[in-house]
Design a protein around this motif. Sequence first.
Motif, PDB file in Angstrom:
ATOM      1  N   ARG A   1       3.031 -94.093  59.381  1.00 28.51           N
ATOM      2  CA  ARG A   1       1.592 -94.343  60.240  1.00 28.51           C
ATOM      3  C   ARG A   1       1.858 -95.672  60.986  1.00 28.51           C
ATOM      4  N   MET A   2       2.345 -96.605  60.514  1.00 25.74           N
ATOM      5  CA  MET A   2       2.546 -97.809  61.332  1.00 25.74           C
ATOM      6  C   MET A   2       3.561 -97.458  62.510  1.00 25.74           C
ATOM      7  N   THR A   3       4.553 -96.826  61.986  1.00 22.77           N
ATOM      8  CA  THR A   3       5.786 -96.532  63.230  1.00 22.77           C
ATOM      9  C   THR A   3       5.098 -95.561  64.223  1.00 22.77           C
ATOM     10  N   ASP A   4       4.429 -94.491  63.801  1.00 26.36           N
ATOM     11  CA  ASP A   4       3.892 -93.477  64.657  1.00 26.36           C
ATOM     12  C   ASP A   4       2.896 -93.984  65.514  1.00 26.36           C
ATOM     13  N   ARG A   5       1.986 -94.912  65.189  1.00 24.68           N
ATOM     14  CA  ARG A   5       0.929 -95.403  65.940  1.00 24.68           C
ATOM     15  C   ARG A   5       1.275 -96.961  66.459  1.00 24.68           C
ATOM     16  N   ARG A   6       2.305 -97.361  66.107  1.00 22.16           N
ATOM     17  CA  ARG A   6       3.030 -98.805  66.721  1.00 22.16           C
ATOM     18  C   ARG A   6       1.849-100.037  66.355  1.00 22.16           C
ATOM     19  N   VAL A   7       1.678 -99.891  65.295  1.00 25.58           N
ATOM     20  CA  VAL A   7       0.598-100.993  64.741  1.00 25.58           C
ATOM     21  C   VAL A   7       1.495-101.680  63.414  1.00 25.58           C
ATOM     22  N   ARG A   8       0.994-102.827  63.198  1.00 26.74           N
ATOM     23  CA  ARG A   8       1.721-103.698  62.271  1.00 26.74           C
ATOM     24  C   ARG A   8       0.827-104.133  60.865  1.00 26.74           C
ATOM     25  N   HIS A   9      -0.534-103.669  60.980  1.00 26.12           N
ATOM     26  CA  HIS A   9      -1.348-104.021  59.901  1.00 26.12           C
ATOM     27  C   HIS A   9      -2.423-102.940  59.666  1.00 26.12           C
ATOM     28  N   LEU A  10      -2.402-102.261  58.574  1.00 25.97           N
ATOM     29  CA  LEU A  10      -3.565-101.365  58.033  1.00 25.97           C
ATOM     30  C   LEU A  10      -4.623-101.768  57.053  1.00 25.97           C
ATOM     31  N   PRO A  11      -5.762-101.859  57.531  1.00 25.15           N
ATOM     32  CA  PRO A  11      -6.723-102.338  56.647  1.00 25.15           C
ATOM     33  C   PRO A  11      -6.812-101.049  55.532  1.00 25.15           C
ATOM     34  N   VAL A  12      -7.191-101.607  54.137  1.00 23.82           N
ATOM     35  CA  VAL A  12      -7.141-100.424  53.081  1.00 23.82           C
ATOM     36  C   VAL A  12      -8.679-100.308  52.868  1.00 23.82           C
ATOM     37  N   VAL A  13      -9.104 -99.081  53.176  1.00 19.42           N
ATOM     38  CA  VAL A  13     -10.636 -98.526  52.900  1.00 19.42           C
ATOM     39  C   VAL A  13     -10.507 -97.606  51.813  1.00 19.42           C
ATOM     40  N   VAL A  14     -11.780 -97.888  51.036  1.00 20.80           N
ATOM     41  CA  VAL A  14     -12.340 -96.823  50.142  1.00 20.80           C
ATOM     42  C   VAL A  14     -13.761 -96.721  50.455  1.00 20.80           C
ATOM     43  N   SER A  15     -14.034 -95.340  50.490  1.00 16.04           N
ATOM     44  CA  SER A  15     -15.503 -94.685  50.723  1.00 16.04           C
ATOM     45  C   SER A  15     -16.009 -95.579  51.970  1.00 16.04           C
ATOM     46  N   GLY A  16     -15.501 -96.199  52.891  1.00 16.59           N
ATOM     47  CA  GLY A  16     -15.834 -96.753  54.056  1.00 16.59           C
ATOM     48  C   GLY A  16     -15.751 -98.191  53.846  1.00 16.59           C
ATOM     49  N   ARG A  17     -15.430 -98.655  52.488  1.00 16.48           N
ATOM     50  CA  ARG A  17     -15.406-100.190  52.348  1.00 16.48           C
ATOM     51  C   ARG A  17     -14.057-100.791  52.256  1.00 16.48           C
ATOM     52  N   LEU A  18     -14.012-101.736  52.947  1.00 14.50           N
ATOM     53  CA  LEU A  18     -12.708-102.416  53.113  1.00 14.50           C
ATOM     54  C   LEU A  18     -12.181-103.260  51.940  1.00 14.50           C
ATOM     55  N   ILE A  19     -11.113-102.900  51.503  1.00 14.34           N
ATOM     56  CA  ILE A  19     -10.560-103.542  49.990  1.00 14.34           C
ATOM     57  C   ILE A  19      -9.327-104.438  50.059  1.00 14.34           C
ATOM     58  N   GLY A  20      -8.878-104.366  51.362  1.00 12.73           N
ATOM     59  CA  GLY A  20      -7.599-105.027  51.644  1.00 12.73           C
ATOM     60  C   GLY A  20      -7.205-104.863  52.893  1.00 12.73           C
ATOM     61  N   ILE A  21      -5.706-105.346  52.862  1.00  8.20           N
ATOM     62  CA  ILE A  21      -5.046-104.956  54.312  1.00  8.20           C
ATOM     63  C   ILE A  21      -3.642-104.987  53.916  1.00  8.20           C
ATOM     64  N   VAL A  22      -2.762-104.226  54.401  1.00 12.32           N
ATOM     65  CA  VAL A  22      -1.346-104.323  54.395  1.00 12.32           C
ATOM     66  C   VAL A  22      -0.809-104.504  55.498  1.00 12.32           C
ATOM     67  N   SER A  23       0.306-105.407  55.628  1.00 15.77           N
ATOM     68  CA  SER A  23       1.174-105.379  56.830  1.00 15.77           C
ATOM     69  C   SER A  23       2.443-104.726  56.842  1.00 15.77           C
ATOM     70  N   ILE A  24       3.045-104.421  57.755  1.00  9.77           N
ATOM     71  CA  ILE A  24       4.611-103.799  58.047  1.00  9.77           C
ATOM     72  C   ILE A  24       5.388-104.752  57.000  1.00  9.77           C
ATOM     73  N   GLY A  25       5.118-106.249  57.106  1.00  6.94           N
ATOM     74  CA  GLY A  25       6.123-106.935  56.317  1.00  6.94           C
ATOM     75  C   GLY A  25       5.884-106.619  55.027  1.00  6.94           C
ATOM     76  N   ASP A  26       4.833-106.487  54.357  1.00  2.98           N
ATOM     77  CA  ASP A  26       4.389-106.317  52.974  1.00  2.98           C
ATOM     78  C   ASP A  26       5.058-104.982  52.524  1.00  2.98           C
ATOM     79  N   LEU A  27       5.084-103.859  53.086  1.00  2.00           N
ATOM     80  CA  LEU A  27       5.670-102.815  52.884  1.00  2.00           C
ATOM     81  C   LEU A  27       7.016-102.617  52.941  1.00  2.00           C
ATOM     82  N   VAL A  28       7.552-103.384  53.890  1.00  5.01           N
ATOM     83  CA  VAL A  28       9.023-103.386  54.145  1.00  5.01           C
ATOM     84  C   VAL A  28       9.655-104.270  52.815  1.00  5.01           C
ATOM     85  N   LYS A  29       8.957-105.443  52.547  1.00  4.75           N
ATOM     86  CA  LYS A  29       9.511-106.138  51.497  1.00  4.75           C
ATOM     87  C   LYS A  29       9.343-105.510  50.115  1.00  4.75           C
TER      88      LYS A  29
END
Length: 143
Positions: free
Chosen positions: A95-123
Motif C-alpha cells: 500500500r505504501m509503495t502503490d500510494r507513495r506514502v511513508r506512514h499508515l495510521p492503524v485504525v480499528v472501527s474508526g479509532r486510531l490505535i497506532g501508526i507505522v512507518s515504512i521504516g518500521d515495516l522494512v526493519k
Amino acid sequence: MLITHILKDKGEKVHTVSGDATLEEAARELNTRKVGAVVVLDAEGALAGVLSERDIIREVARGGARALSGTVYGAMTKAVFTAAPEETIEEGLARMTDRRVRHLPVVVSGRLIGIVSIGDLVKSKIEDAEAQAKALKDYIAAG
C-alpha cells in the motif's frame, strides 16, 4: 508477520497535532519527537489527516518562509490511507509503495490505535530475514 506485531514492539503512541496549529509549530513538534509525520485529529478525536515533512516542504517551496504561518489543516494530506492491525507487513508495504506514502495510521472501527512507518515495516522484514538466515545456518551446522 502482522501490523499488530509492529505496534506491540514499538508501542501504540501516536504523535498528534491540531489542524489549527501553524506549520511552524508542527515542524517543531516533528523535530522534538524525531518523527517524520504527525496525525491530525478533528474536534471529536477522529482521524482528519496526516502531516508529513514532505507536506511542510511542499508548502515552503510554494510560498516561502511565510508558508510556516499557514495552518496544518491547509497543508496536511486529507486522503489518508490506513492499515488494520491484522494486515500483513507485506500488505502495508504494498500500500505504501502503490500510494507513495511513508506512514499508515492503524485504525480499528474508526479509532486510531497506532501508526507505522515504512521504516518500521522494512526493519521488521530485515529482522525476519536475519532470523531465518541464522536458523538455516544453525540447521546446517547441526548437520
